[in-house]
Each structure stands twice: as C-alpha cells, then as structure tokens.
Design an enzyme around this catalytic site. Structure first.
Site, mmCIF file in Angstrom:
data_model
loop_
_atom_site.group_PDB
_atom_site.id
_atom_site.type_symbol
_atom_site.label_atom_id
_atom_site.label_comp_id
_atom_site.label_asym_id
_atom_site.label_seq_id
_atom_site.Cartn_x
_atom_site.Cartn_y
_atom_site.Cartn_z
ATOM 1 N N HIS A 153 0.828 -1.208 0.000
ATOM 2 C CA HIS A 153 0.000 0.000 0.000
ATOM 3 C C HIS A 153 0.866 1.262 0.000
ATOM 4 C CE1 HIS A 153 -3.053 -3.015 0.760
ATOM 5 N NE2 HIS A 153 -2.280 -3.454 1.742
ATOM 6 N N GLU A 197 -1.924 0.210 8.044
ATOM 7 C CA GLU A 197 -1.082 -0.857 7.492
ATOM 8 C C GLU A 197 0.080 -0.259 6.701
ATOM 9 O OE1 GLU A 197 -3.131 -3.454 4.829
ATOM 10 O OE2 GLU A 197 -1.333 -4.642 4.370
ATOM 11 N N HIS A 243 2.988 -6.908 4.353
ATOM 12 C CA HIS A 243 1.602 -6.530 4.646
ATOM 13 C C HIS A 243 1.251 -6.898 6.080
ATOM 14 C CE1 HIS A 243 0.083 -5.660 0.493
ATOM 15 N NE2 HIS A 243 1.189 -6.331 0.192
ATOM 16 N N GLU A 276 1.856 -11.603 5.532
ATOM 17 C CA GLU A 276 0.863 -10.897 6.339
ATOM 18 C C GLU A 276 1.343 -11.051 7.772
ATOM 19 O OE1 GLU A 276 -1.591 -9.101 5.316
ATOM 20 O OE2 GLU A 276 -2.201 -9.795 3.331
HETATM 21 ZN ZN ZN Z 1 -2.084 -5.275 2.644
#
Ligand code: ZN
Length: 305
Positions: A94, A131, A187, A269
């Site tokens: 992101h 995030e 992430h 993640e």
């Molecule tokens: Zn993400």
C-alpha cells in the site's frame, strides 16, 4: 534453515604456510590450534537456534573471535560478505497517502488471471495505525538489516514518491527489472477480531495472459518456508489460526504482485491489525524490529542456498 556452513567459520582452520621462517611458524601454530579449538566448539552440533546465535554473534562483532589478537586480521577484510552482488526488492504494501488518490488506485490493471485495482488503501488497527505505516516501517528496518549483510536493496516505493501506489503490476515489474534474487511484499491483515497470527503467501503456478509464474513457484516456496520459520522464531507470533490450516503458508493466484513476478517472491501478512492482541505487537517498535529480523534471516538463508 541452515546456518551451519563455511560462511562464518571457514577462515579458522587454515594452515600456516610452511617455509624457512620457522620462528614465524612456531608463533603461528599455537594460534591456529586455539582457533581450531574455537572452531570445533562453535561448530559442534547444537540445533538450529544455537547455530543461528553463534552466527549472529560472529557477524555482529565483524569477525569471528580470535584469541590470537587483532594482528592476524589486519590484512584481510574483517567480514567478507558472500551476499555482495545479491539484490533484494522490498515492497512496502500500500501507500500512506493512497486514501487521497482513490481514482488513481481504483484503476484496473491486468494481472494475467484477471483485472484488479491498481492498489488499495490497506487496513489499520482500531486505533488508526495504518497498514501502510506499518509496512513502511518494517521495510526500512529490513532494508537496514539486509544491507548490513552486503545485500543491495531496492524498495518499490518509499512513502512519498509517488504519492500513491505504485500499481501492483508496477510493483512486480520493479522486482523483475532489478533482476532481484528475492522479492518480498510486506503486509498486515485486516481480518476479524479473534483471527490471529501471521502467514506467508506463495505464488500459485499461473500461466495466463501476461502472467507466468511456473519458473518461480519452486524457489518462491523455498523462500517463503524459510521466512515463515525464521519469522516464527524471531517474533513469537503464532501461525495464522484463520487461513493456511495451521501451516502459516497460503498459495494464491489472485495477487498481481505475485502473478506478474519473474523473480522468486512472496508476501507476508505479519499479523492481524484488527485483533487487539496482534495489534499490540504490530504497534510495538521493538517487536517490529524482531519482525524485520525474522524476515531478514529467512531471506539471507535463501540467498545463501
Ligand atoms: Zn495489505
């Protein structure tokens, strides 16, 4: 995972050169013997974690401990890096200002299997730690750790330029164009409260349109398994309890960043931002350093082969 190798202990058992300088030889032999005993003590079987600790201490001090003093190290590099020339691309998931550019990031791009948004805003903790902030912080820490190992590191973006994205296809292209030896996209998840833990995402075998991951599926799985093991040990974070059936590994064919990669690549993640227990870890800077350390160790192991 294998840290026991010639990379950190090979200089120790070298033999002194024979020649007419018997005085010099007499001086060198005891030192070499002591060095050999140190080598034997450090290299004795002690399990992965013991070996990793020994490795860390050796590299942290710049060179293996030498009871013979510093003179013997003067004429060679203190920490020859076997990873010089290796390239790692880190993709901070992101972008902190994506939310200000919804039109741009909603534009669809071709990811081979289908068309998907250029990028997304990502998630955040309930308290508002985004995030994108998390991924940038961990990426910076990871870059520092890898550079300390001699690795050349490139980020797909660094928060401010561009102000949004880059698009997922571009993120993959940056790794491809750099001919990265390994690439990772960082992430943190936005699952339901109570969903806890981390998982590593591996590329599925995809051959559709502009996507062809067949050559990277094998090495990416190797990379991902190593990162999973080292991240688990370094952070104490649990394996995901909501995806991956307890393996900490998930294979996906719907991520452009993986589908379009031609270099070994995985996503991680790091935890679930929407769970209060995981959020307490993700918002802790000391813990984020551990996260970066675990990822770095997994990548370094992969690069060493
Ligand atoms: Zn993400």
């Amino acid at each position: 995972m294998s840290y026991v190798g010639p990379d950190f202990d090979s200089p120790q058992p070298r033999r002194p050169r024979r020649g007419p300088l018997t005085v010099a030889l007499a001086a060198l032999v005891p030192g070499a013997l002591i060095g050999w005993f140190v080598y034997e003590a450090v290299a004795s079987p002690g399990g992965d974690s013991g070996s990793a600790a020994a490795h860390s201490s050796a590299t942290a001090s710049g060179a293996p401990a030498s009871p013979t003093g510093t003179a013997s190290n003067d004429d060679k590099p203190p920490n020859p890096s076997p990873l010089k020339g290796k390239v790692v691309v880190i993709d901070p998931g992101h972008n902190i200002t994506n939310f200000q550019h919804t039109a741009e990031i909603n534009r669809k791009v071709d990811i081979g299997t289908n068309w998907k948004e250029c990028d997304t805003t990502g998630t955040s903790t309930n308290a508002g730690y985004s995030e994108a902030q998390f991924t940038m912080d961990v990426s910076h820490r990871l870059r520092t750790l890898l550079e300390q190992q001699g690795v050349t590191v490139k980020l797909t973006h660094d928060g401010d330029s561009p102000a949004w994205g880059p698009c997922v296809d571009q993120r993959a292209k940056i790794g491809n164009d750099a001919h990265a030896d390994a690439a990772i996209s960082i992430h943190a998840d936005g699952a339901a409260a109570g969903d806890r833990g981390f998982h590593v995402i591996l590329p599925a075998s995809v051959h559709a349109g502009s996507a062809d991951t067949r050559a990277i599926v094998g090495p990416s799985a190797l990379l991902g398994r190593g990162i999973k093991t080292d991240y688990l040990r370094a952070t104490g974070e649990q394996l995901s309890n909501y995806v991956g059936d307890g393996t900490g590994l998930v294979t996906r064919e719907d991520l452009g960043g993986l589908n379009l990669s031609t270099v070994p690549k995985v996503f991680i993640e790091c935890g679930n931002m929407r769970d209060s227990n995981d959020a307490a870890l993700l918002t802790n800077s000391a813990w984020r350093q551990k996260a970066a350390q675990g990822i770095s160790e997994g990548i370094v192991s992969f690069l060493r082969g």
